[in-house]
Design an enzyme around this catalytic site. Structure first.
Site, PDB file in Angstrom:
ATOM      1  CG  HIS A 161      -9.053  -1.844  -2.044  1.00 43.95           C
ATOM      2  ND1 HIS A 161     -10.237  -1.300  -2.482  1.00 43.95           N
ATOM      3  CD2 HIS A 161      -8.835  -1.290  -0.817  1.00 43.95           C
ATOM      4  CE1 HIS A 161     -10.708  -0.464  -1.574  1.00 43.95           C
ATOM      5  NE2 HIS A 161      -9.859  -0.443  -0.552  1.00 43.95           N
ATOM      6  CD  GLU A 162      -6.217  -2.830   1.508  1.00 49.34           C
ATOM      7  OE1 GLU A 162      -6.086  -1.637   1.843  1.00 49.34           O
ATOM      8  OE2 GLU A 162      -7.269  -3.460   1.692  1.00 49.34           O
ATOM      9  CG  HIS A 202      -5.947   2.998   0.160  1.00 45.32           C
ATOM     10  ND1 HIS A 202      -6.897   3.957  -0.091  1.00 45.32           N
ATOM     11  CD2 HIS A 202      -6.634   1.890   0.525  1.00 45.32           C
ATOM     12  CE1 HIS A 202      -8.100   3.457   0.116  1.00 45.32           C
ATOM     13  NE2 HIS A 202      -7.966   2.207   0.481  1.00 45.32           N
ATOM     14  CG  HIS A 229      -4.237   8.969  -3.194  1.00 47.14           C
ATOM     15  ND1 HIS A 229      -5.480   9.045  -2.612  1.00 47.14           N
ATOM     16  CD2 HIS A 229      -4.060  10.176  -3.790  1.00 47.14           C
ATOM     17  CE1 HIS A 229      -6.024  10.225  -2.859  1.00 47.14           C
ATOM     18  NE2 HIS A 229      -5.173  10.933  -3.564  1.00 47.14           N
TER      19      HIS A 229
END
Length: 724
Positions: A490-491, A494, A497
């Site tokens: 999940h991290e 980011h 991105h």
């Protein structure tokens, strides 16, 4: 009013809950894995012919082996300052860094304020973006360092630099000339045709932010806006930090504790009654195991009832926000805060949430029917499931199936052996190589500008602060549970991105996009974390090198599905109700309460739960006093549900649910990169979704209420890949 940089140091909401910052962040893995010799350091590089195997081996060992990490860090040790910043070779360098940046900021401000020619006005979007960049370079970096650096002198110096620049930024937000100059440039038709799409977008964003910060108000009203904003910050902080229960204990009789672990009962053998601390370990065990319904109801009610002072602080926060909205010409705070989001309006958010609720209702009904059947085994006359019984009945359901699942449970106990930290990091690199053609290589960072043929963009600097298990000196690796692997994926969503962003302006780079779009890449990554094809890229037993067996992969997927079927609908409903409550609290109610400086948040809470929940809330509770996200989110709590729905659809439509290796297909990855990731915040998110998954009707491209309703119809699935 810190709006000029537009985005505050961006932090994932889930990260704040799941990652506890620690001073030691590097995982250490046993030397039994083996330390790479010096040839690995020589062969691992970027930019020329690449030795992928050497890179992968080095990556694993840097994270897995303490001695390998020390060797690499000594080789890669930078002499150019912290994070490549030439000023930051010592603590007092933060002051020099801030002062140098401050001087550049003042020169830019003077340049913007004195602009008078067409050519000077043409550069205004980039000048203001550069101003924002200079501020954020100091503020973001200093805020990060003061939070995590183990040296108190460095942390203090970073904090002083942060305060200096933050104070200057607040001064800029009351400098009306910046906004006037930008609007003057915007009104020159000739410039509109000369500005790039990114320049136009940044100009619009800045004008909206100036407007939301009260810059257009008369002097007296602007002062009132500043004071009200400060009041909101103060009462909001007090609300979050001062949460407390109305009642600290609940009295329980020994006869009410049947069903609990005998060790607890034995400890109470001398007493017929005892006081149970609210929201304690003992209280959790009672809610899970005690057969008596009355004691569970008492505990449930106490745990969901905040003190009167806590509720008063919340209600003052809501009234102050309503006052701020009226000052700036908006009907409600939700209207004010949603203007730059994908939803645009409170009505569109409500439509999304109601659509999502309808989509979730079938799954929730199925779960409650299962639990009611369990309840009827002891109470044949039962007709419904009460809110305070949910945890207990779920536990009883698990006990009924525990025997059948015993072999799977034993298998899952060994799962962490396949997830040594270095192996997981290497797996992320392999996944990114498959999807996007990029990979992770340990090397000294070289900070500077990257030059393309037609534009410049910054090299992103991204830090993931993790609390990996510290096995210093142990003869085995630091390993992660499957849940922690999902969190790390999940991290890294980011991070990628920002890594793959190709915008030329800082204000729209990477995660600096609409806040209700920022979680999409990270939530999507959670699907990859449990995909069989992805796991086969890296999940090997650290002791033997054995690839993760299909039996274990299937057991992990089955556990995820079981959890989804047992509580997925319930968890989704809870989040939906909280998001609806967030909208109600920032809607018309507090505005109407301004006349008498009174708003009944408890009545509104029960109204939402009793109108939208299948299971009613018992009378007398005041749970809203523990809803801390109301301060940080303010009418945008729906965002995570929203991005979960979008991520689910992307996984289905673009990555085909991972079928036949689709999770590691370059074509699917390129499609997501080209339509979403490369734009950061430089393209309307609805247009990103239209390009990625549009059906030709243009519903997504138009955005608005109809598009929000469509996203709600997609649903978030029975299995919560993540929870707020």
């Amino acid at each position: 009013m810190n709006k000029l940089p537009r985005r505050q140091p961006w932090t994932c909401a889930k990260c704040l809950r799941q990652i506890q910052i620690q001073k030691r962040t590097n995982a250490n893995v046993a030397t039994a894995v083996g330390t790479p010799d010096s040839s690995y350091y020589e062969n691992a590089h970027v930019g020329t012919t690449r030795d992928f195997k050497a890179d992968e081996t080095l990556l694993r060992h840097v994270f897995n082996d303490q001695s390998a990490w020390r060797d690499f860090s000594m080789r890669a040790k930078s002499t150019s300052g912290l994070i490549g910043n030439r000023h930051l070779t010592e603590p007092r360098g933060f002051q020099r860094f801030a002062e140098s940046s401050l001087q550049k900021c003042k020169e830019l401000v003077e340049r913007v304020l004195s602009a008078s020619t067409l050519e000077q006005y043409k550069t205004l979007p980039r000048d203001l973006d550069r101003l924002s960049d200079l501020l954020c370079r100091v503020i973001d970096l200093s805020d990060f360092v003061r939070t995590i650096h183990p040296n108190q002198n460095v942390a203090a110096a970073a904090s002083a630099a942060y305060s200096l620049m933050f104070q200057y930024m607040n001064e800029l937000n009351t400098t009306t000339g910046l906004n006037k100059q930008l609007r003057k440039a915007w009104d020159i038709d000739e410039l509109q045709s000369q500005w790039t799409r990114e320049e136009k977008m940044v100009a619009v964003i800045l004008m909206k932010d100036f407007s939301k910060s009260g810059i257009d108000l008369p002097d007296a009203h602007r002062e009132e806006f500043v004071n009200t904003s400060n009041d909101i910050a103060n009462v909001g902080t007090d609300f979050v930090n001062g949460m407390e229960y109305q009642k600290g204990h609940v009295r329980a009789y020994k006869s009410q504790l049947n069903g609990m672990d005998p060790r607890y009962l034995q400890a109470m053998s001398r007493f017929t009654q005892t006081d149970i601390p609210v929201y304690s370990t003992l209280g959790k065990h009672i809610m899970t195991s005690a057969h008596d319904s009355d004691i569970k109801k008492k505990l449930y009610t106490a745990e969901r009832t905040a003190s009167t002072s806590t509720i008063n602080r919340l209600e003052q926060l809501l009234l102050k926000r309503a006052e701020l909205a009226k000052l700036t010409g908006y009907d409600t705070y939700a209207q004010l805060n949603l203007t730059d989001k994908m939803s645009k309006t409170p009505e569109a958010v409500t439509k999304f949430l109601l659509s999502l609720s309808a989509n979730n209702r079938g799954q929730l009904r199925a779960e409650l029917d299962q639990l009611l059947a369990v309840k009827c085994t002891k109470d044949p006359a039962a007709v419904n499931v009460e809110a305070w019984e949910h945890t207990y009945l779920v536990h009883q359901l698990k006990l009924q199936t525990a025997t059948k699942k015993a072999p799977k449970s034993r298998l899952l106990e060994a799962a962490s052996n396949y997830f040594a930290v270095g192996h997981v990091i290497q797996g992320l690199s392999s996944l990114f190589q498959s999807l996007y053609g990029v990979r992770l290589v340990p090397r000294e960072a070289k900070i500077g500008e990257v030059t393309g043929q037609t534009k410049h963009h910054q090299t992103p600097i991204i830090a993931l602060v993790c609390d990996f298990p510290d096995n210093s000196g142990a003869a085995e690796p630091s390993t992660l549970s499957p849940t922690s692997v999902t969190t790390l994926f999940h991290e890294m969503g980011h991070a990628v991105h920002s890594i793959l962003g190709q915008t030329s302006m800082q204000g729209i780079s990477g995660t600096r996009c609409a806040t209700d779009f920022a979680e999409l890449p990270s939530v999507l990554m959670e699907y990859f974390a449990t995909d069989p094809a992805v796991l086969k890229l890296f999940a090997r037993d650290w002791r033997t090198g054995e690839l993760i067996p299909d039996e274990l992969v299937n057991a992990m997927l089955q556990e995820k599905q079981d959890r989804a079927e047992q509580t997925g609908g319930w968890d989704n409903q809870t989040q939906i109700l909280m998001a609806i409550l967030d909208q109600v609290y920032h809607g018309a109610g507090p505005v109407q309460g301004l006349a008498g400086n009174r708003y009944d948040s408890t009545a509104a809470f029960h109204d939402v739960w009793n109108n939208y929940s299948i299971v009613r809330e018992p009378a007398g509770t005041a749970w809203q006093g523990f809803f801390g996200h109301l301060y940080g989110y303010g009418a945008t709590y729906y965002s995570y549900l929203f991005d979960r729905a979008i991520a689910r659809q992307v996984w289905r439509a673009v990555f085909r649910d991972g079928e036949k290796g689709a999770a590691i297909e370059r074509e699917a990855g390129e499609r997501f990169k080209q339509e979403v990731l490369r734009y950061g915040g430089g393209r309307d998110p609805w247009h990103c979704l239209e390009g990625l998954m549009g059906d030709g009707r243009g519903v997504l491209a138009e955005g608005g209420s109809q598009a929000m309703d469509l996203v709600g119809q997609w649903g978030v699935g029975a299995g919560s890949e993540g929870q707020m």
